[in-house]
Design a protein around this motif. Structure first.
Motif, short mmCIF file in Angstrom:
data_model
loop_
_atom_site.label_atom_id
_atom_site.label_comp_id
_atom_site.label_asym_id
_atom_site.label_seq_id
_atom_site.Cartn_x
_atom_site.Cartn_y
_atom_site.Cartn_z
N TYR A 10 34.54 39.62 49.19
CA TYR A 10 34.30 39.33 47.63
C TYR A 10 34.60 39.57 47.18
CZ TYR A 10 36.22 35.25 51.34
OH TYR A 10 36.85 34.84 51.81
N LYS A 11 33.47 40.98 47.18
CA LYS A 11 32.76 41.70 45.97
C LYS A 11 33.54 42.24 44.96
CE LYS A 11 30.06 45.50 44.34
NZ LYS A 11 29.45 46.69 45.23
N GLY A 12 33.60 41.17 43.11
CA GLY A 12 34.57 41.80 42.36
C GLY A 12 35.20 40.77 42.14
N PHE A 13 35.50 40.01 42.71
CA PHE A 13 36.24 38.51 42.71
C PHE A 13 35.58 37.32 41.64
CE2 PHE A 13 38.42 40.99 46.55
CZ PHE A 13 39.96 40.39 45.80
N ARG A 14 36.39 37.05 40.60
CA ARG A 14 35.76 36.15 39.75
C ARG A 14 35.44 34.55 40.79
NH1 ARG A 14 38.29 32.91 35.78
NH2 ARG A 14 40.17 34.24 35.85
N PHE A 15 36.23 34.45 41.45
CA PHE A 15 36.19 33.31 41.85
C PHE A 15 35.79 33.25 43.02
CE2 PHE A 15 39.93 32.73 39.16
CZ PHE A 15 40.05 31.54 38.83
N VAL A 48 44.55 29.50 37.66
CA VAL A 48 45.37 30.75 37.92
C VAL A 48 46.07 31.23 38.31
CG1 VAL A 48 42.56 30.69 39.75
CG2 VAL A 48 45.08 30.11 40.69
N THR A 52 47.26 35.95 40.73
CA THR A 52 46.58 35.96 41.73
C THR A 52 46.36 35.72 42.66
OG1 THR A 52 45.69 35.43 38.81
CG2 THR A 52 43.93 35.18 41.26
N TRP A 56 45.97 37.28 46.35
CA TRP A 56 44.67 37.07 47.03
C TRP A 56 45.61 37.12 48.80
CZ3 TRP A 56 42.64 32.05 44.09
CH2 TRP A 56 41.63 32.84 43.41
#
Length: 238
Positions: A10-15, A48, A52, A56
């Protein structure tokens, strides 16, 4: 049953993973559009866009589905196979699907034809993914099945009868519901990509309820949600 040593990245995801996995679960488990999921998240104070949610689904849907397939117990040795027509941009395509005697979806394949070559491709896809051969296969009277079976599965019993294949035919119903909700698939690639993730995720949360007591059903659902949290890398609050 295999476990996942490498949770999704999940690196780089805001949530956080909890929100991402919940949105993906809503979309693939229920007949909801991306805008429906956006609205449900907004009701909970999570703002969101539907785009988005779509991203996902593309990023994590197949990843979750693949891990659920790896973790499930070995399926049955009686395979029911059937194909159904999908109309995509005014052209006919065929959705090939195999289920076992318990209704578990084994695999799907979307192709433009339903000849011997396509049947052989579907058999090879099944054998590669499941890594075991069936005891018996049950199909309708499409001759492509028999021709492909004689080359790929020569020792396996083959029963061809329209009335014996109701289990496979019934397995197409959820696909029809989603096809209607999505206003049909946009391409064969789109159908293959969506249904490859939809089958394992939706089926994971739909045990055969008519054979379970209420207590057994809820206990099984709890176990399956725990597996889902492990697959998605969501940490449970104790």
């Amino acid at each position: 049953m295999k476990t996942n040593s490498f949770p999704p990245d999940y690196k780089g995801f805001r949530f956080p993973p909890e929100i991402i996995s919940h949105a993906v679960w809503l979309y693939f488990r229920f007949s909801l559009s991306f805008r429906d999921v956006e609205e449900l998240l907004t009701q909970r104070g999570i703002v969101v866009s539907y785009e988005t949610v779509r991203q996902w689904g593309l990023k994590f849907g197949q990843t979750y589905a693949n891990e659920l397939r790896r973790r499930r117990p070995r399926c049955g040795d009686k395979w029911h196979m059937d194909e159904v027509v999908l109309t995509i941009r005014s052209q006919k395509y065929y959705l090939w699907r195999a289920v076992d005697q318990n209704g578990n979806v084994l695999d799907i394949l979307v192709q433009s034809r339903r000849n011997k070559k396509t049947a052989k491709r579907f058999f090879r896809k099944l054998l590669k993914g499941l890594q075991y051969a069936p005891r018996v296969i049950i199909t309708d009277k499409l001759r492509s099945y028999g021709a492909a079976k004689r080359e790929i599965l020569p020792t396996v019993e083959h029963r061809q009868h329209k009335g014996l294949n109701n289990r496979a035919e019934n397995s197409h119903h959820p696909t029809r519901l989603r096809e209607k909700k999505m206003r049909r698939f946009k391409s064969a690639k789109h159908a293959q990509r969506f249904l490859s993730a939809f089958g394992p995720i939706s089926g994971h949360f739909q045990p055969r309820r008519h054979r379970l007591s209420a207590g057994e059903y809820h206990a099984m659902l709890q176990t399956r949600f725990q597996t889902w949290n492990e697959v998605t890398g969501v940490k449970l609050v104790s």
